[in-house]
Design a protein around this motif. Structure first.
Motif, short mmCIF file in Angstrom:
data_model
loop_
_atom_site.label_atom_id
_atom_site.label_comp_id
_atom_site.label_asym_id
_atom_site.label_seq_id
_atom_site.Cartn_x
_atom_site.Cartn_y
_atom_site.Cartn_z
N UNK A 102 33.46 25.16 59.95
CA UNK A 102 33.30 24.37 61.16
C UNK A 102 31.87 24.52 61.70
N UNK A 103 31.42 23.51 62.45
CA UNK A 103 30.14 23.61 63.13
C UNK A 103 30.31 24.48 64.37
N UNK A 104 29.63 25.63 64.45
CA UNK A 104 29.87 26.55 65.57
C UNK A 104 29.42 26.00 66.92
N UNK A 109 37.17 19.23 69.23
CA UNK A 109 37.20 17.78 69.23
C UNK A 109 35.97 17.19 68.54
N UNK A 110 34.80 17.74 68.84
CA UNK A 110 33.57 17.24 68.24
C UNK A 110 33.53 17.50 66.75
N UNK A 111 34.06 18.63 66.30
CA UNK A 111 34.13 18.91 64.87
C UNK A 111 34.95 17.86 64.13
N UNK A 112 36.07 17.47 64.73
CA UNK A 112 36.95 16.49 64.10
C UNK A 112 36.32 15.09 64.11
N UNK A 113 35.60 14.80 65.19
CA UNK A 113 35.05 13.45 65.36
C UNK A 113 33.73 13.23 64.63
N UNK A 114 33.05 14.30 64.25
CA UNK A 114 31.70 14.18 63.70
C UNK A 114 31.62 13.27 62.48
N UNK A 145 38.43 21.20 73.84
CA UNK A 145 37.10 21.54 74.35
C UNK A 145 36.70 22.98 74.04
N UNK A 146 37.41 23.60 73.12
CA UNK A 146 37.15 25.01 72.78
C UNK A 146 36.25 25.08 71.54
N UNK A 156 41.23 27.83 63.70
CA UNK A 156 40.04 27.22 63.08
C UNK A 156 40.43 26.44 61.82
N UNK A 157 41.32 27.00 61.03
CA UNK A 157 41.72 26.29 59.82
C UNK A 157 42.49 25.02 60.14
#
Length: 254
Positions: A102-104, A109-114, A145-146, A156-157
């Motif tokens: 994941x992008x730290x 939400x942003x990780x999924x949407x990227x 938002x975490x 995380x997984x």
């Protein structure tokens, strides 16, 4: 019969003098779950990485929905595709790594949407709505938002699985998705995989979780020394293995 989602024919891969894949043949139909078992060093992860051209094969062919992956064929020869075309192909093949990746600096939400925003150029509002739905699907509706550092390994997984689903891939590859987790967190990830399997998601899962293989797989494959030694339904491979090497491996893990 319809064209398989995935077709692998005669795939070989070496690193220097080490032959890692030695003539792999494999097909996967839409909506099926294939579980790959085998000892460390048997070529399982390399095979997954060859499917989406993270590793270039030395010989053989990989096709997704009949389309050659990583190459085009002209005049009887293979020519590697440009990076942009390869990235377009990879967007149709989800990949969930054992260490999350994941992008730290991005929220769940942003990780999924990227990826949908960057790769598919979809409108942000639409992508974020879909990302929220996917996080809810993997049981993380309250974690949008975490940041990754604030999540457990299992959480995380599950974000990583939601991220793979965001591109609506034809196929999802899982490379030992529970191996980096504490034992008490393994179950929550396997539950998500079972839900995906029940929903008809086409998956290839490298794992040591024999219970999951028995319960969710349509086909179980046992690999050793770069070859597929045995494959078939779970009841056959796990309960009545025909090959001595399969029997020896299972006797140590069951």
């Amino acid at each position: 019969m319809s064209t398989p989602v995935l077709e692998i024919h005669g795939v070989h891969k070496s690193f220097g003098t080490l032959d890692v894949l030695r003539g792999i043949d494999l097909t996967a139909q839409a909506g099926t779950v294939t579980v790959i078992l085998g000892p460390s060093g048997s070529g399982k992860s390399t095979l997954l990485r060859s499917i989406n051209h993270l590793e270039k094969v030395d010989r053989g062919r990989v096709r997704l929905d009949g389309e050659l992956i990583g190459y085009r064929q002209a005049g009887g020869k293979l020519h590697e595709l440009g990076e942009r075309h390869i990235l377009q192909q990879r967007a149709r093949i989800g990949f969930v790594f054992q260490n999350f990746n994941l992008f730290p600096h991005l929220t769940a939400l942003e990780n999924v949407a990227e990826a949908p925003i960057a790769a598919l150029k979809k409108p942000k509002i639409q992508v974020y709505d879909h990302a929220r739905e996917l996080l809810a699907r993997v049981g993380l509706a309250d974690k949008t938002d975490v940041y990754p550092r604030q999540l457990s390994g299992g959480q995380q997984q599950r974000v990583a699985i939601a991220r793979a689903l965001a591109l609506e891939p034809r196929l999802i590859l899982f490379d030992e998705p529970t191996s980096a987790l504490d034992p008490e967190l393994v179950g929550e990830v396997l539950d998500v995989l079972r839900d995906l399997a029940a929903a008809g998601t086409t998956m290839i899962v490298v794992t040591h979780e024999i219970g999951f293989a028995r319960e969710a797989a349509d086909t179980v494959i046992f690999m050793d020394e770069g070859r597929i030694v045995e494959q078939g339904p779970p009841a056959q491979v796990l309960d009545h293995p025909r090959h001595e090497r399969t029997q020896s491996f299972l006797s140590k893990v069951l």
